[in-house]
Design an enzyme around this catalytic site. Sequence first.
Site, mmCIF file in Angstrom:
data_model
loop_
_atom_site.group_PDB
_atom_site.id
_atom_site.type_symbol
_atom_site.label_atom_id
_atom_site.label_comp_id
_atom_site.label_asym_id
_atom_site.label_seq_id
_atom_site.Cartn_x
_atom_site.Cartn_y
_atom_site.Cartn_z
ATOM 1 N N GLU A 91 0.875 -1.171 0.000
ATOM 2 C CA GLU A 91 0.000 0.000 0.000
ATOM 3 C C GLU A 91 0.916 1.226 0.000
ATOM 4 O O GLU A 91 1.836 1.302 0.822
ATOM 5 C CB GLU A 91 -0.883 0.006 1.263
ATOM 6 N N ARG B 218 5.853 -12.756 9.351
ATOM 7 C CA ARG B 218 6.479 -11.456 9.144
ATOM 8 C C ARG B 218 7.878 -11.465 9.726
ATOM 9 O O ARG B 218 8.172 -12.216 10.651
ATOM 10 C CB ARG B 218 5.722 -10.377 9.933
ATOM 11 N N LYS C 178 5.077 0.765 8.973
ATOM 12 C CA LYS C 178 5.110 2.060 8.292
ATOM 13 C C LYS C 178 4.529 3.166 9.160
ATOM 14 O O LYS C 178 5.016 4.283 9.164
ATOM 15 C CB LYS C 178 4.330 1.968 6.976
HETATM 16 P P1 ATP Z 1 3.148 -2.026 7.721
HETATM 17 O O1 ATP Z 1 2.537 -2.576 8.964
HETATM 18 O O2 ATP Z 1 4.575 -1.686 7.849
HETATM 19 O O3 ATP Z 1 2.345 -0.922 7.105
HETATM 20 P P2 ATP Z 1 1.882 -3.683 5.835
HETATM 21 O O4 ATP Z 1 1.813 -5.153 5.845
HETATM 22 O O5 ATP Z 1 0.670 -2.921 6.162
HETATM 23 O O6 ATP Z 1 3.104 -3.244 6.710
HETATM 24 P P3 ATP Z 1 1.879 -3.428 3.018
HETATM 25 O O7 ATP Z 1 2.245 -2.269 2.182
HETATM 26 O O8 ATP Z 1 0.463 -3.824 3.071
HETATM 27 O O9 ATP Z 1 2.426 -3.149 4.463
HETATM 28 O O10 ATP Z 1 2.797 -4.681 2.681
HETATM 29 C C1 ATP Z 1 3.091 -5.158 1.415
HETATM 30 C C2 ATP Z 1 3.545 -6.572 1.546
HETATM 31 O O11 ATP Z 1 4.689 -6.647 2.395
HETATM 32 C C3 ATP Z 1 2.466 -7.418 2.175
HETATM 33 O O12 ATP Z 1 2.367 -8.617 1.454
HETATM 34 C C4 ATP Z 1 2.953 -7.645 3.570
HETATM 35 O O13 ATP Z 1 2.493 -8.843 4.074
HETATM 36 C C5 ATP Z 1 4.466 -7.608 3.393
HETATM 37 N N1 ATP Z 1 5.128 -7.195 4.629
HETATM 38 C C6 ATP Z 1 4.935 -6.066 5.331
HETATM 39 N N2 ATP Z 1 5.663 -6.061 6.454
HETATM 40 C C7 ATP Z 1 6.347 -7.231 6.482
HETATM 41 C C8 ATP Z 1 7.274 -7.838 7.383
HETATM 42 N N3 ATP Z 1 7.638 -7.244 8.508
HETATM 43 N N4 ATP Z 1 7.767 -9.061 7.066
HETATM 44 C C9 ATP Z 1 7.412 -9.662 5.931
HETATM 45 N N5 ATP Z 1 6.549 -9.159 5.041
HETATM 46 C C10 ATP Z 1 6.010 -7.961 5.305
HETATM 47 MG MG MG Z 2 -1.009 -2.358 5.404
#
Ligand code: ATP
Ligand code: MG
Length: 557
Positions: free
Chosen positions: A34, A260, A270
């Site tokens: 996102e 994760r 983020k």
């Molecule tokens: P954040 O909590 O940092 O916003 P998010 O999962 O909301 O992380 P996205 O932009 O939705 O962020 O993530 C894109 C992809 O990266 C998703 O498939 C998510 O599962 C993966 N991802 C995000 N954070 C991690 C992590 N710490 N380890 C592994 N994969 C991750």
């Molecule tokens: Mg997210």
Amino acid sequence: MTSESKPAHFLQNIIREDLAEGRVEQLTTRFPPEPNGYLHIGHAKSICLNFGLANEFGGQCNLRFDDTNPAKEEEEYVDAIKRDVSWLGFEWAGDVRYTSDYFDQLHQWAIYLIEQGKAYVCDLNAEQAREYRGTLKEPGKNSPYRDRTVEENLDLFARMTAGEFDEGSCSLRAKIDMAAPNINLRDPIIYRIKKMAHHQTGDKWCVYPSYDFAHGQSDAIEGISHSICTLEFEDHKPLYDWFIENLPVPARPRQYEFARLHLNYTVVSKRKLKQLVDEGFVDGWDDPRMPTISGLRRRGVTPASIRQFCEMIGVTRSDSTVDVGMLEYAIRDDLDKNAPRAMCVLKPLKVTLTNYPEGQQEMLSAPGHPVREDLPTRELPFTKTLYIEQEDFREEANKKYKRLVLSKKVRLRNAYVIQADEVIKNDAGEIVEVRCSVDLDTLGKDPADGIKPKGVIHWVSADNNVDCEVRLYDRLFNDESPDVGDKNFLESVNPDNLEVLTGCKAEIGLAEAQPEKGYQFERNGYFCRDSKYGTPDKPVFNRTIGLRDSWAKEQNK
Ligand code: ATP
Ligand code: MG
């Protein structure tokens, strides 16, 4: 990009079988960020996994922005994410994709669900909806608007779409089961009113699909065969499956979850990283202290070391925290093999060679790297006045101190042996200069008296060098798990996470150093020129990482 020696992980096994048994013709994965912030080291794990699998199995990996929430998203983040994925060394299939490319289709599918009697417009406000939803222990209650007719729902949804209603006054919900044990199935919202321009679609829409409604269908539209996501989405899978089963989608993606990445002394969220930026704890998303891809890049970390780190940590379904020392190990390992050597004096002390001619400069040469013969030889100007590190001189010392001591000898790295004869102090009693004699018969050989000095120290000509600023970074947090429990992670920010040294003196060749390209400053660590600060004749160097490898030592215990 997978090492041959490592056993296959569960996703590799699943994919191999799916391909072997013809359930899937071609592997198609995607990385679906996102655009609401910059990518961090956790995302690197997902990127290496999704693109890595596609490379390994001859498939393709899409880059798709899951951009369903215009309130938090920005074009700046889209650009940064594209840059970071490319920099990590991966190529997405075709053009960049956006969930917003599918808004028309998603909207039609929302209407389709209404027509099937499987979605309704609900006028409960957020608070009422929460009450009706129930809890983990108690079932929810049906909304009073649940039994609206198809005609009424079609009309209301058309009017929502046309902007007739205020934000929050109603939403479109899937009609599933308010008593479902899985709360995600209790008539989730699939479309909301948001009177807000979108970074891709402008003013076209004032209703936006929920992430849950958009995500699986976008995978179906793109023909994603293996929809890989992190474990927290496991509970959403029954909902994604419900949509796929109840809509005329062109394909059926299958979801697989993995754990994760959590790193100690680090936050990977983020939202929290944005807080560090917004509240001025760091100087932007690409601040070299940040665990973002752009911060790591600016700090001098190489893409190869991040890929290596992701390879080392592996892929499993159980949550655990990785020691940040493992990332540091991967960074150091790559830089040790590839970074050219250089000398830079961080805290200079003047050395005058009393028996060396005034105004003379000779060029000495030094290897670019101890084993990499392909790295060019360096030219080091040698002059009457030099700088050495303040801590490399003492008036008196015991035998353990293998540097320069008054009336003793030391070798200058890649140069001659010198002897300290006299110390000059200022009024405050601080040493400001050491007067030495040089033995010019010692280049590449021991002194004629056969007494080999024990120490070798680095140095830089005082007349011909690069005056620079050096930034030494320490861990951003001094708490091993800054965001676990009820703690406010901001309270764990390490107050001493940056030390700025000015008036540092680097060997003249570093005037040409390219930003972000790593060097080993001998005895001081790995450094790179900063891409944001500094001027052509006064560069700033960031310390990527120190030389010492505490993690590997721990492992060998
Ligand atoms: P954040 O909590 O940092 O916003 P998010 O999962 O909301 O992380 P996205 O932009 O939705 O962020 O993530 C894109 C992809 O990266 C998703 O498939 C998510 O599962 C993966 N991802 C995000 N954070 C991690 C992590 N710490 N380890 C592994 N994969 C991750
Ligand atoms: Mg997210």
